[in-house]
Design a protein around this motif. Sequence first.
Motif, PDB file in Angstrom:
ATOM      1  N   LEU A 171       0.842  -1.189   0.000  1.00  0.00           N
ATOM      2  CA  LEU A 171       0.000   0.000   0.000  1.00  0.00           C
ATOM      3  C   LEU A 171       0.877   1.240   0.000  1.00  0.00           C
ATOM      4  CD1 LEU A 171      -2.652  -0.969   2.706  1.00  0.00           C
ATOM      5  CD2 LEU A 171      -2.796  -1.290   0.258  1.00  0.00           C
ATOM      6  N   ILE A 172       0.277   2.365  -0.332  1.00  0.00           N
ATOM      7  CA  ILE A 172       1.006   3.640  -0.336  1.00  0.00           C
ATOM      8  C   ILE A 172       0.501   4.468   0.842  1.00  0.00           C
ATOM      9  CG2 ILE A 172       1.431   5.776  -1.615  1.00  0.00           C
ATOM     10  CD1 ILE A 172       0.964   3.937  -4.161  1.00  0.00           C
ATOM     11  N   VAL A 173       1.414   5.073   1.569  1.00  0.00           N
ATOM     12  CA  VAL A 173       1.058   5.788   2.792  1.00  0.00           C
ATOM     13  C   VAL A 173       0.222   7.021   2.454  1.00  0.00           C
ATOM     14  CG1 VAL A 173       3.102   7.263   2.913  1.00  0.00           C
ATOM     15  CG2 VAL A 173       2.015   6.462   5.028  1.00  0.00           C
ATOM     16  N   ASN A 174      -0.695   7.383   3.379  1.00  0.00           N
ATOM     17  CA  ASN A 174      -1.580   8.542   3.240  1.00  0.00           C
ATOM     18  C   ASN A 174      -2.445   8.482   1.988  1.00  0.00           C
ATOM     19  OD1 ASN A 174      -0.808   9.713   5.634  1.00  0.00           O
ATOM     20  ND2 ASN A 174       0.949  10.715   4.675  1.00  0.00           N
ATOM     21  N   HIS A 175      -2.827   7.301   1.610  1.00  0.00           N
ATOM     22  CA  HIS A 175      -3.667   7.111   0.433  1.00  0.00           C
ATOM     23  C   HIS A 175      -4.883   6.324   0.902  1.00  0.00           C
ATOM     24  CE1 HIS A 175      -4.175   6.831  -3.955  1.00  0.00           C
ATOM     25  NE2 HIS A 175      -4.768   5.687  -3.679  1.00  0.00           N
ATOM     26  N   THR A 176      -6.077   6.731   0.458  1.00  0.00           N
ATOM     27  CA  THR A 176      -7.276   6.087   0.978  1.00  0.00           C
ATOM     28  C   THR A 176      -7.599   4.831   0.181  1.00  0.00           C
ATOM     29  OG1 THR A 176      -8.097   8.234   1.623  1.00  0.00           O
ATOM     30  CG2 THR A 176      -9.690   6.445   1.554  1.00  0.00           C
ATOM     31  N   TYR A 177      -7.852   3.741   0.905  1.00  0.00           N
ATOM     32  CA  TYR A 177      -8.177   2.463   0.277  1.00  0.00           C
ATOM     33  C   TYR A 177      -9.526   1.979   0.772  1.00  0.00           C
ATOM     34  CZ  TYR A 177      -3.334   2.094  -1.222  1.00  0.00           C
ATOM     35  OH  TYR A 177      -2.136   2.311  -1.813  1.00  0.00           O
ATOM     36  N   THR A 178     -10.222   1.257  -0.077  1.00  0.00           N
ATOM     37  CA  THR A 178     -11.456   0.602   0.325  1.00  0.00           C
ATOM     38  C   THR A 178     -11.314  -0.879   0.055  1.00  0.00           C
ATOM     39  OG1 THR A 178     -12.778   2.536  -0.166  1.00  0.00           O
ATOM     40  CG2 THR A 178     -13.927   0.442  -0.039  1.00  0.00           C
ATOM     41  N   THR A 193       4.555   4.187   7.452  1.00  0.00           N
ATOM     42  CA  THR A 193       5.149   3.146   6.610  1.00  0.00           C
ATOM     43  C   THR A 193       5.644   2.013   7.498  1.00  0.00           C
ATOM     44  OG1 THR A 193       7.270   4.253   6.729  1.00  0.00           O
ATOM     45  CG2 THR A 193       5.883   4.774   4.836  1.00  0.00           C
ATOM     46  N   GLY A 194       5.835   0.871   6.872  1.00  0.00           N
ATOM     47  CA  GLY A 194       6.333  -0.271   7.632  1.00  0.00           C
ATOM     48  C   GLY A 194       5.732  -1.555   7.109  1.00  0.00           C
ATOM     49  N   THR A 195       6.065  -2.633   7.777  1.00  0.00           N
ATOM     50  CA  THR A 195       5.520  -3.935   7.415  1.00  0.00           C
ATOM     51  C   THR A 195       4.546  -4.371   8.495  1.00  0.00           C
ATOM     52  OG1 THR A 195       7.674  -4.413   6.506  1.00  0.00           O
ATOM     53  CG2 THR A 195       6.124  -6.222   6.597  1.00  0.00           C
ATOM     54  N   PHE A 196       3.397  -4.825   8.091  1.00  0.00           N
ATOM     55  CA  PHE A 196       2.351  -5.192   9.044  1.00  0.00           C
ATOM     56  C   PHE A 196       1.868  -6.606   8.748  1.00  0.00           C
ATOM     57  CE2 PHE A 196       2.275  -0.640   8.267  1.00  0.00           C
ATOM     58  CZ  PHE A 196       2.489  -0.164   9.542  1.00  0.00           C
ATOM     59  N   ILE A 197       1.091  -7.132   9.693  1.00  0.00           N
ATOM     60  CA  ILE A 197       0.621  -8.504   9.504  1.00  0.00           C
ATOM     61  C   ILE A 197      -0.883  -8.503   9.252  1.00  0.00           C
ATOM     62  CG2 ILE A 197       2.405  -9.561  10.912  1.00  0.00           C
ATOM     63  CD1 ILE A 197       0.307  -9.778  13.157  1.00  0.00           C
ATOM     64  N   PHE A 198      -1.347  -9.533   8.565  1.00  0.00           N
ATOM     65  CA  PHE A 198      -2.785  -9.779   8.489  1.00  0.00           C
ATOM     66  C   PHE A 198      -2.993 -11.276   8.699  1.00  0.00           C
ATOM     67  CE2 PHE A 198      -2.906 -11.911   4.440  1.00  0.00           C
ATOM     68  CZ  PHE A 198      -1.809 -11.405   3.775  1.00  0.00           C
ATOM     69  N   GLU A 199      -4.188 -11.642   9.155  1.00  0.00           N
ATOM     70  CA  GLU A 199      -4.427 -13.053   9.436  1.00  0.00           C
ATOM     71  C   GLU A 199      -5.924 -13.339   9.362  1.00  0.00           C
ATOM     72  OE1 GLU A 199      -2.376 -12.688  13.017  1.00  0.00           O
ATOM     73  OE2 GLU A 199      -4.038 -11.838  14.112  1.00  0.00           O
ATOM     74  N   PHE A 246       2.147  -7.470   4.841  1.00  0.00           N
ATOM     75  CA  PHE A 246       2.041  -6.500   3.753  1.00  0.00           C
ATOM     76  C   PHE A 246       2.821  -5.269   4.166  1.00  0.00           C
ATOM     77  CE2 PHE A 246      -0.822  -3.300   5.449  1.00  0.00           C
ATOM     78  CZ  PHE A 246      -1.400  -3.963   6.520  1.00  0.00           C
ATOM     79  N   SER A 247       3.191  -4.475   3.170  1.00  0.00           N
ATOM     80  CA  SER A 247       4.007  -3.319   3.533  1.00  0.00           C
ATOM     81  C   SER A 247       3.333  -2.031   3.070  1.00  0.00           C
ATOM     82  CB  SER A 247       5.409  -3.438   2.929  1.00  0.00           C
ATOM     83  OG  SER A 247       5.333  -4.003   1.655  1.00  0.00           O
ATOM     84  N   VAL A 248       3.568  -0.980   3.822  1.00  0.00           N
ATOM     85  CA  VAL A 248       3.105   0.353   3.465  1.00  0.00           C
ATOM     86  C   VAL A 248       4.348   1.163   3.127  1.00  0.00           C
ATOM     87  CG1 VAL A 248       1.882   2.384   4.261  1.00  0.00           C
ATOM     88  CG2 VAL A 248       1.152   0.133   5.023  1.00  0.00           C
TER      89      VAL A 248
END
Lengths: 153, 199, 559
Positions: free
Chosen positions: A76-83, A127-133, A149-151
Motif C-alpha cells: 500500500l502507499i502511505v496517506n492514500h485512501t483504500y477501500t 510506513t512499515g511492514t504489518f501482519i494480516f491473518e 504486507f508493507s506500506v
Amino acid sequence: MNQKYKVEIIWIIAVLAVLFASMGINFYVTGMKSFSIATKETPGENLNGTIIQVTGVQWSWSFEINGVKSVDNFTLIVNHTYTMVVDSLPVGTGQAVIHDLLIPQFGIQVYAVPGQNNTITFTPDKTGTFIFECVEYCGYDHYKMRGYFSVVD
Amino acid sequence: MAERTFSRGMIFGIVIIILMFGGLYYMLSAPTTLNGGLIEPSNTPYKDTINVTLYANALGWDYGVKGDHTNPTFNITVGTRIVFTVIEADTAPHTLTIADSPSESSTHLTLVTTSQLTQITGHSVTVSYVFDKVGTWTYWCEIHPTTMVGAINVLASANTSANANCHVSPDSAQHHSQNNNNLNSFFEFLLDISGAIIA
Amino acid sequence: MSTTDYLIEVSVTISIIFLILFYIYYKYNSAKSEMDQVAEKNNYVDTGSYFRDNFGGKTKAIGIKPFLLNDSKSIGIRYIITSIIFFFIAGTFGVIMRVSLVEPTPTLFLNRTVIYDVLTTQHGILMIYMWALGSALGFSYYLLPSFLKVKKDSMGGYSSAAYWIYLLGAIFIVLSRSSTRWYFYPPLSINLNPYNAGSFNWLAVLGMEMIFVGVVIAAVVVIKMIIMDRDDNVKIEQMPLFAWAVLFTLIMLVASAPFFMLGLAMTFYDFFNPVFFVSSSSSPLSFAEMFWIWGHPIVYIAVLPQFGLIYEIMPKFTGNKIYSYASGVLALGLLMPLSELVWGHHLLNSGFGIEWGLFFSTASFLVVIPSAITVFNYIATLWTSAKIRMTVPMLFVVNGIFDFIIGGITGVIQSNLELNEVLHGTYWVTGHFHFIFLGITTGIGFATIYMLFPSLTDGRKYNVRLAYWHFTLTAIGSFIMSMGWTVGGFYGMPRFVAGYFARFQAFQDTAILGGVIVGVAQLFFLANIFVTYSKKPSIPTNNALEDAYNLPVLENGGE
C-alpha cells in the motif's frame, strides 16, 4: 445500618475513582497521534478510495489492487485512501466458507462471508511492514491464511 | 462393607484415567485424509514403467519444468506402471489422488497424502500405480481440485508413449520471490510493529 | 435356509425378547406398587421422594446405585459423576492441544494439524455442555430438594430418560471427531471431509440435538420442582439464592435453546440438500444469528448457577448472612433478560452495519450493572464478616471473585465497537472467558464438590493438603494461562490456530506453562479421590451446604 452505609459510600467512591482514572488514561492514550497507524472510517461511507478486492479462499487471501493480483502479500502507499471489498469464494466442489480478515495494527477486521461484499475504508498513516491473518476457523490450513504486507512512501 | 466402598472409589478414579487416555487415543487417530474406494493393486503385473515428475503448486500441476501450471495430460497403454515423483513447489498442503473415470467420483485413491508431504518447497515423494483399466482417468489434488486437476488416458493399443505439453510462464517465478521477501523482512517488521504499538 | 425357517426363527426371537421385556416390566411394576404402599405408609406423597429421603441412607454416594434409581438425588449424582468424567476427558484434550503449540510451526501434529482442530472442538463442546451445564444440573438436582424441602418427586422417569439422551448425545459428539469448533458455522460444517468439518460431523449435529433434548427436559423438570413442588413453608420471596439462580438460568435456557435446535435441524437438512445456509439461496450468517441467540445465554448459563452457589458457600465460612438478599435476586434476575439482548456482539464485524453494532455494544455495557451488583454483594459480605475461615472451598470462592473481576473487565473492554475490531477472534476473547470459566465455573464447581465430599463418598474427609495443592496450582496456572492469552490477544494473536507468527511465541509459551500447571493441578484432585477412598468412612454423611436448611446447628462437615 450506619456501618452498612459507610461501607457502601466508600465502595462507590473507590469504584468511581478507578473508573474515572481508567477513563482518563484511555482518553490520553487513544488521543495521542502516534498511537494511530491507520485512520478508519465508518463502513459504507466514502467508497472513493482505491478499491482492494480481497478474496478469501481455503486457504489463502488474494488481493487485487488496480488489476494486479497477489496472494498472501500486497503493498500500500502511505496517506492514500483504500477501500477493501471482502468476499469469500469456494474451492472445488465444496461450499465457500466464512473467513475473517484481521489487520491488528490497523484495527481493521472484516468478515469474508460468501455471497456478501463487506467493505471498509482506511488510510494508512505510517510506513512499515504489518501482519494480516484469518481469525475465523475455516478448515485444515486455517492457520496458514496469514501474511505480511508493507506500506511504502 | 468397607472392602466394597474401597474398591468403588478406586474404580471411579480408574474409569476417569482410562476414559482420559481412551478419548485422547481416539482423537489422535482421527483421519486426516479422505479414503476412496480404489484399491492399490500392489501385486498387479505390469508391462512397462514410466517415470513422471510432477511439481505440486496450488495454481496447477507442473510437468518436468518448474513454473508451468498446465496440468499435463498423459497418454499411456493399459498395464503401464507410472512412478510418480511429486515435488512440492509451494508451501500449501497437497494430495495426489486418482480416479478411474473422467470426473472426481467417489471411487478414488489418494496416492500421496498430506501427511507424506512436508509443505516445504523442494521436498519430494515417490509412489507408483499400475493403470490396469482402459479409459480416461483423472488425477487431482483434493485440496485444490479446481486448479490442480488433469487427465490420464489409458489406451488399449501399444503405439503411444507418455507425453506432456509444457510451456513456461514467468508467473510462478514471481510468486516464489515474493515468498522469499516475506521471510527476509521478518526481523524488520518485528521491530517496526512492536515499536509502533508500544508508541 | 428357506424363507419359512427364517421367518419362524425371527418370530421366535422376537417373542422371546417380548417375553423378557414383559417380565422386566412386571417385576418393575410390582416393585413399584409395593414401594408406593411403603411410601404411603410413611406419609410420603410419592415413591420418588420416599426413595430420595430413605433408600440407602439420607444421601447417596458415587457408585452404580445412582444410575439405577430415579429420584432427584440419584439423578443429581449421575450428572455430577458424568460432569467430572467429561471434565477430565476434555481437560486432557485441552492440555495436549496447548502443548502442541510450543513452536510457531506445528510440531506435535506436523502435517496432521486437523488433530489440533478436532481436539479444540471437542474441548470446547465437552467443557461447555458436559462440565459447565452438566455440573450445574447435577448441583440443582442434588441440592434443591433439601434447600426447598421439595415434597413431591414424581418426575424421576422423565429426568432419567433426559439424562440418558444427554449422555448418548455426548458420546455421539466424541465419536464424531468433528472439527468445526463449538459453533457449527454451516458452510464449513456441511463440508463433510477431514479438511473442513470432519467426515462424521453429521453425527456431532445429531449428538448436539440430543444433548439439547435432554437438557431442556431436565430444565423443565427442575423449573417445575422450584415453582410447584416447594414445601408450603418455603415462600418464593425467601427461597435460597441458589434456587433463584437456577430458576433464572433454566428459564433462560428454555427460552433460547429452540433457536439453536432449529438451526441444527436445518443444518442437518443441509447435509443432503444445501439450501438454508449457503450463499446461493440464503446467507450463511443466518445460522450465526440463530446460534448466538442461544450461544450467548449458554455462557451465562455456565456461570449463573455458580453465582448462586457462591451465595450459599460464602456464609458458611464468613459466619454472617449475605449482605443484601434483595439485590442478589435483582442482579440474577437482570442478568436473565440482558443476556438474551446482547448476543449480537459476537457478530459485530460481519457486515450487519454500524447501527446494529452500536445497539449490541451498548446492550453489552448494560450487563456490567447486574454483574457489578453481584460482585459488590460478595465483597460487602466478606467485608462485613468478623472472621473469614480460609478453607479450600472458600479459597476457590475468593479466587473465583478475583478471576471474575478480571474476566468481566476484559469482557467490557472488548464490547467497545472500535476495540472489538482488534480483539474479536483473537486470544483476548479466549483469555476473557477462561478467566471466568476457570475461576467461576470450574472453581466454584470444585468448591461445591469439596463441600459435598462427605455425602458423595459415604462420609469421608478429603485430604486437605492435596486439596490445597489442587486449589493453589489451579489458581496460579489459570492466571498465568489466561494472562498470556489476554496480553497476546491484544497484539493480535489469532484464536483456533495450529501454528502462528513467531512473534507470538512468548505469549503462547506462557499460556502453555499455565495450561500444564492447570492440568497437573487436576491430577491432585484425582489423587485425592484415591487417597480418600483408601481410608474408611469416619464422619457423618451430611454436608454443610444442605445442613444449613436441614439442621439448626452447623457442623464442621464441609472441612
